[in-house]
Write a protein that holds these residues in place. Structure first.
Motif, PDB file in Angstrom:
ATOM      1  N   ASN A 359      -3.120 -18.766  23.561  1.00 34.33           N
ATOM      2  CA  ASN A 359      -3.077 -18.508  25.004  1.00 34.33           C
ATOM      3  C   ASN A 359      -1.655 -18.461  25.559  1.00 34.33           C
ATOM      4  O   ASN A 359      -1.340 -19.065  26.587  1.00 34.33           O
ATOM      5  N   ASN A 387      -5.812 -15.704  21.144  1.00 34.91           N
ATOM      6  CA  ASN A 387      -5.904 -15.626  22.608  1.00 34.91           C
ATOM      7  C   ASN A 387      -4.562 -15.343  23.287  1.00 34.91           C
ATOM      8  O   ASN A 387      -4.352 -15.746  24.437  1.00 34.91           O
ATOM      9  N   ASP A 456     -12.251 -13.389  30.413  1.00 29.35           N
ATOM     10  CA  ASP A 456     -13.471 -13.834  29.718  1.00 29.35           C
ATOM     11  C   ASP A 456     -13.579 -13.355  28.272  1.00 29.35           C
ATOM     12  O   ASP A 456     -14.645 -13.497  27.663  1.00 29.35           O
ATOM     13  N   PRO A 460     -13.168 -19.708  22.487  1.00 28.45           N
ATOM     14  CA  PRO A 460     -13.086 -21.099  22.933  1.00 28.45           C
ATOM     15  C   PRO A 460     -12.482 -22.037  21.889  1.00 28.45           C
ATOM     16  O   PRO A 460     -12.093 -23.159  22.226  1.00 28.45           O
ATOM     17  N   ALA A 463      -8.812 -23.402  22.147  1.00 29.29           N
ATOM     18  CA  ALA A 463      -8.254 -22.996  23.437  1.00 29.29           C
ATOM     19  C   ALA A 463      -7.926 -24.222  24.280  1.00 29.29           C
ATOM     20  O   ALA A 463      -8.659 -25.218  24.261  1.00 29.29           O
ATOM     21  N   THR A 465      -7.616 -26.554  27.690  1.00 29.24           N
ATOM     22  CA  THR A 465      -8.579 -26.783  28.770  1.00 29.24           C
ATOM     23  C   THR A 465      -8.027 -26.432  30.144  1.00 29.24           C
ATOM     24  O   THR A 465      -8.773 -26.425  31.130  1.00 29.24           O
ATOM     25  N   ASP A 467      -4.697 -23.844  32.196  1.00 28.14           N
ATOM     26  CA  ASP A 467      -3.818 -22.696  31.976  1.00 28.14           C
ATOM     27  C   ASP A 467      -2.390 -23.031  32.406  1.00 28.14           C
ATOM     28  O   ASP A 467      -2.056 -24.195  32.667  1.00 28.14           O
ATOM     29  N   ARG A 473      -9.767 -24.243  32.475  1.00 26.01           N
ATOM     30  CA  ARG A 473     -10.408 -23.204  31.672  1.00 26.01           C
ATOM     31  C   ARG A 473     -11.749 -23.749  31.168  1.00 26.01           C
ATOM     32  O   ARG A 473     -11.851 -24.945  30.890  1.00 26.01           O
ATOM     33  N   PRO A 474     -12.741 -22.858  30.964  1.00 29.50           N
ATOM     34  CA  PRO A 474     -12.803 -21.478  31.450  1.00 29.50           C
ATOM     35  C   PRO A 474     -13.242 -21.453  32.904  1.00 29.50           C
ATOM     36  O   PRO A 474     -13.834 -22.411  33.397  1.00 29.50           O
ATOM     37  N   TYR A 479     -13.425 -17.856  28.143  1.00 30.57           N
ATOM     38  CA  TYR A 479     -11.992 -18.136  28.240  1.00 30.57           C
ATOM     39  C   TYR A 479     -11.223 -16.821  28.350  1.00 30.57           C
ATOM     40  O   TYR A 479     -11.536 -15.845  27.664  1.00 30.57           O
ATOM     41  N   ASP A 480     -10.204 -16.798  29.208  1.00 29.89           N
ATOM     42  CA  ASP A 480      -9.346 -15.626  29.304  1.00 29.89           C
ATOM     43  C   ASP A 480      -8.302 -15.648  28.200  1.00 29.89           C
ATOM     44  O   ASP A 480      -7.959 -16.699  27.655  1.00 29.89           O
ATOM     45  N   GLU A 485      -5.481 -18.192  33.455  1.00 34.07           N
ATOM     46  CA  GLU A 485      -6.938 -18.092  33.596  1.00 34.07           C
ATOM     47  C   GLU A 485      -7.218 -17.588  35.008  1.00 34.07           C
ATOM     48  O   GLU A 485      -6.900 -18.257  35.994  1.00 34.07           O
TER      49      GLU A 485
END
Length: 545
Positions: A359, A387, A456, A460, A463, A465, A467, A473-474, A479-480, A485
């Motif tokens: 992420n 991600n 989205d 997960p 990832a 929790t 951003d 998140r999400p 999850y983005d 997010e």
């Protein structure tokens, strides 16, 4: 009663219009903003010392002290007009900070009055749990410790040096011109524990602005480090052989080495919500060197404009095992080589295990050659690249070196914006391809727009929790991808996107915190921009409306 979005918007516009008008007036004026920036003259000559005739307002502090000559047993004062034979009271202060450093015992504090102190400071005594010793600038006053005429020893030392001590706090000091040798730091902590360094500024240090070695339970928070490492010594913030550390909410500007480095056996630490602007080398570095280095999370940081190197890098330069390292929710752009590098530097052995790169947002990295994320270490095991948004990086978006075993790295659920076809470039599994859908990349706003394909579509697994902004998140059905997010927030328009009009200045972040650097024009393109850009974080989120 909750207002509808339009009514609430009009209310906020009316509420903040006077403040905005005032800020616009201030920021467009020719005068500097002394409350936010060190004067530019500091790089040339030290500030004038406060003369004995200067009048200070003798206002008691919340702790309750007396100005009658008697002194509260826990609070002392230092001022340029003082004398070290005084009692250290508010109206009869000591002259030097070192006098306080020699005198204070557990539970006592010293408030340092405005002025320039040409001295080296080494605390003599430790505090205790629940009874820190505190060195603090008097509220609203600017305290400068200037080493311009101090020749430090040719060793790992500091202008403000905490050695073999416990439970100390240093807050609100400006420490400048430490040197001349490569290991001379501005603030140094060595063989110590339970030390907090907060809201300090360092400038022109031969080695680290803040260096921590062989220590335990250290907090480095809210400091500004500018032009550190000028003699080629250690990194601008160095954490070496230290466990239980926090490096958070710091601003590092024009660093002549790496910006932040956790290294050489350090463990159980976080590097979170820092900004590294225009470093010469890697912005944020985690390097095992020759010792086991483990359990370090690098999260919610921004690194940009590295002159010669990468935004983020992890390494085992001399064979120490680097394990359980997470890079998450970081933003990095316009760096010379890579956004994030899993390095094979520098010896024959560079073992790693358990590396998670998840992420993050990487944009336009590479000058001449370079790219987004590179896994270049064939000895690294259990590497996850997941991600992440990789947008318009120069030579590749994600590259995995040909000699990296296929079963040692997992690449999945990344958004690829600009696949280049480089020989080691990979898509990975379950990828998306297309424009990233940033809100305003031209203005370096990498929040997701409502139409971003990243929304989205992340995995997960592993990832985080929250951003980059600290939002949960999400938010939607999944999850983005990337550091942001999407939360249906309304982003008010920026006053200006002319970042180049400020030399390196930056406004950072949510939760009402403005980080700013040395420059007379510092906030003229950013303070008002920050006000509008981040109102949403205080007032416009779905849970408020």
């Amino acid at each position: 009663m909750k207002l509808d979005r339009l009514s609430h918007g009009l209310y906020l516009a009316l509420l903040f219009l006077p403040l905005t008008t005032m800020l616009c007036s201030l920021l467009n004026s020719a005068a500097p903003l002394p409350s936010l920036a060190l004067p530019q003259s500091e790089s040339v000559t030290p500030s004038l010392q406060t003369s004995p005739e200067q009048n200070f307002t003798l206002e008691p502090l919340p702790t309750g002290t007396s100005s009658s000559g008697t002194v509260d047993k826990k609070v002392y004062y230092v001022a340029p007009f003082g004398d070290d034979t005084n009692a250290g009271s508010l109206d009869k202060p000591w002259r030097t900070i070192q006098k306080a450093a020699d005198s204070l015992v557990a539970g006592e504090s010293v408030y340092i009055r405005e002025g320039t102190y040409p001295e080296r400071v080494r605390p003599k005594n430790s505090g205790k749990a629940g009874e820190e010793i505190v060195y603090m600038a008097f509220p609203g006053e600017r305290v400068v410790i200037d080493g311009r005429n101090i020749h430090l020893p040719d060793d790992l030392v500091g202008l403000f040096e905490i050695a073999h001590q416990k439970h100390l706090r240093v807050s609100g000091l400006h420490v400048i011109n430490s040197g001349p040798y490569p290991d001379n730091a501005a603030i140094l902590v060595i063989n110590s524990e339970h030390i907090t360094l907060e809201n300090n500024t360092t400038f022109n240090s031969a080695s680290s602005g803040i260096g921590v070695w062989n220590s335990h339970e250290i907090v480095i928070a809210g400091n500004t480090i500018e032009q550190a490492g000028v003699s080629g010594g250690q990194e601008c913030i160095t954490v070496a052989t230290t466990s239980g550390f926090e490096v958070r909410d710091n601003l590092i500007v024009d660093c002549q080495k790496e910006g932040i480095d956790a290294k050489d056996g350090s463990s159980h630490g976080i590097i979170v919500h820092n900004v590294v602007a225009h470093p010469l080398k890697v912005g944020i570095y985690v390097d095992a060197w020759d010792k086991p280095t483990q359990d370090i999370t690098v999260s919610r940081n921004t690194v940009f404009d590295s002159v010669e190197s990468s935004g983020f890098a992890i390494a085992s330069e001399m064979g120490g095992l680097l394990s359980n390292i997470r890079l998450e929710n970081n933003v990095t752009y316009h760096n010379h080589t890579y956004g994030i590098e899993v390095s094979a530097c520098c010896s024959g052995d560079h073992p790693m295990d358990g590396i998670v790169i998840v992420n993050n947002t990487l944009y336009q990295n590479g000058i001449g050659w370079g790219g987004g994320i590179i896994q270049d270490n064939a000895q690294a095991q259990q590497v996850i690249i997941r991600n992440n948004i990789l947008s318009q990086n120069l030579t590749f978006q994600i590259a995995v070196a040909a000699d990296v075993p296929e079963d040692s790295v997992q690449v999945d659920h990344n958004l690829i914006d600009g696949f280049r076809g480089y020989e080691d470039e990979v898509y990975g599994e379950d990828y998306l391809e297309g424009e990233a859908g940033f809100l305003n990349p031209t203005a370096l706003d990498f929040h997701l727009s409502p139409t971003s394909p990243a929304i989205d579509q992340g995995s997960p697994f592993q990832a985080p929790t929250t951003d980059f902004d600290g939002d949960l998140r999400p938010f939607g059905s999944g999850y983005d991808i990337g550091a942001d997010e999407w939360h249906k927030a309304i982003y008010l328009p920026l006053i200006s996107s002319e970042l180049e009009t400020c030399p390196i200045s930056l406004c950072q972040g949510s939760r009402g915190v403005v980080s700013a650097i040395n420059s007379d024009v510092l906030g003229r393109c950013n303070v008002v921009k920050w006000l509008f850009k981040h109102l949403y974080d205080l007032y416009w989120r779905e849970d408020f409306l």
